[in-house]
Design a protein around this motif. Structure first.
Motif, mmCIF file in Angstrom:
data_model
loop_
_atom_site.group_PDB
_atom_site.id
_atom_site.type_symbol
_atom_site.label_atom_id
_atom_site.label_comp_id
_atom_site.label_asym_id
_atom_site.label_seq_id
_atom_site.Cartn_x
_atom_site.Cartn_y
_atom_site.Cartn_z
ATOM 1 N N LEU A 179 0.826 -1.201 0.000
ATOM 2 C CA LEU A 179 0.000 0.000 0.000
ATOM 3 C C LEU A 179 0.865 1.258 0.000
ATOM 4 O O LEU A 179 0.505 2.268 -0.622
ATOM 5 N N ALA A 180 2.021 1.199 0.666
ATOM 6 C CA ALA A 180 2.919 2.355 0.727
ATOM 7 C C ALA A 180 3.844 2.449 -0.485
ATOM 8 O O ALA A 180 4.559 3.441 -0.630
ATOM 9 N N GLY A 181 3.847 1.409 -1.347
ATOM 10 C CA GLY A 181 4.697 1.424 -2.529
ATOM 11 C C GLY A 181 6.164 1.231 -2.233
ATOM 12 O O GLY A 181 7.027 1.745 -2.956
ATOM 13 N N ILE A 182 6.484 0.450 -1.188
ATOM 14 C CA ILE A 182 7.863 0.262 -0.754
ATOM 15 C C ILE A 182 8.268 -1.195 -0.922
ATOM 16 O O ILE A 182 7.565 -2.098 -0.462
ATOM 17 N N ARG A 183 9.409 -1.455 -1.545
ATOM 18 C CA ARG A 183 9.926 -2.817 -1.700
ATOM 19 C C ARG A 183 10.339 -3.350 -0.326
ATOM 20 O O ARG A 183 11.018 -2.639 0.438
ATOM 21 N N PRO A 184 9.977 -4.576 0.020
ATOM 22 C CA PRO A 184 10.286 -5.115 1.360
ATOM 23 C C PRO A 184 11.775 -5.188 1.676
ATOM 24 O O PRO A 184 12.156 -5.191 2.838
ATOM 25 N N THR A 185 12.608 -5.259 0.637
ATOM 26 C CA THR A 185 14.053 -5.379 0.834
ATOM 27 C C THR A 185 14.748 -4.035 1.022
ATOM 28 O O THR A 185 15.947 -3.995 1.300
#
Length: 271
Positions: A179-185
């Motif tokens: 939802l925040a548009g952030i890659r988990p890595t």
């Protein structure tokens, strides 16, 4: 593993009904992750004042002391006026004059632990390291940003650690990061103010939605009334590896982080 929404849904499903009850008996089954810590008979006669939640722990306040209940990897509780004879995976019964609270835990990673109060070393050991509750005013954006800035680990691992904000487990971390548009890595310290603000809001949004639909039932979760959750039916990326992203149609990817499965969209979520 039951996460914050599932534990809170469980709490709400029996807290009002058990409040004011008086303990009539305690039955222990096979040993759980940690021992109860007191003789079961010593709890008889105590009143149940209420049930709170801290992270993934249920705190059952008694007229003398409290019980800290953790559902472990696969646990669930039931509360009813009467329950069937306990089965091989039913490891704790708290019998009261308003019904029986039972912990069912096939893998026995859960626990019920007695403490004198929250200052008791037993309680401090279990609760003292927990971060702020994400659905309260204590989840402050500036403090969250400062905490992320000092951490070099991947953002998903920081969320799972529970030291900055508690209860954002595997399912909801994946969904909030999408939802925040952030890659988990992405390294936590690399997130700028705009992305931190989006993540802060996304955590609240995802957890609130999960609560509204009863949590997630991936295997056998149900609340104390036997009702299942439905959040898993509307996940954007979690457990959808290879399926098209609901936003851009790119196949969702899955990787391993800290021996947990992580799901993300390689287009919608920037490194």
């Amino acid at each position: 593993m039951p996460e914050l929404p599932e534990v809170e849904v469980t709490r709400r499903s029996f807290a009002d009904r058990i409040a004011g009850a008086r303990v009539q008996g305690v039955r222990l089954g096979k040993p759980l992750r940690w021992p109860l810590g007191v003789a079961p008979a010593s709890l008889v006669g105590r009143a149940v004042l209420g049930v709170r939640r801290r992270g993934k722990y249920l705190l059952i306040d008694l007229s003398d002391g409290l019980l800290l209940l953790h559902l472990g990897m696969s646990g669930s509780v039931q509360f009813a006026l009467a329950l069937p004879e306990p089965g091989p995976h039913d490891h704790f019964d708290l019998a009261t004059d308003r019904g029986v609270l039972r912990l069912h835990d096939p893998r026995r990673f859960g626990a019920v632990v007695h403490a004198a109060d929250e200052a008791d070393p037993v309680a401090v050991k279990l609760l003292g390291h927990l971060g702020v509750e994400p659905l309260t005013e204590a989840f402050d954006l500036r403090a969250f940003a400062a905490g992320l800035k000092s951490r070099q680990a991947p953002i998903k691992q920081v969320l799972l650690a529970g030291q900055l904000v508690v209860g954002v487990g595997n399912i909801y971390a994946s969904e909030a990061l999408f939802l925040a548009g952030i890659r988990p890595t992405t390294r936590a310290s690399r997130l700028g103010p705009a992305r931190v603000a989006r993540l802060h809001a996304a955590i609240r949004t995802v957890l609130s939605r999960a609560l509204a639909v009863g949590g997630s039932t991936l295997k056998d979760f149900s609340n104390a009334q036997g009702q299942t959750g439905y959040f898993q039916l509307e996940t954007m990326v979690y457990d959808r590896a290879g399926e098209p992203c609901r936003v851009c149609a790119t196949p969702v990817r899955s990787i391993r982080q800290g021996q947990r499965s992580t799901f993300f969209c390689p287009v919608c979520q920037r490194p």
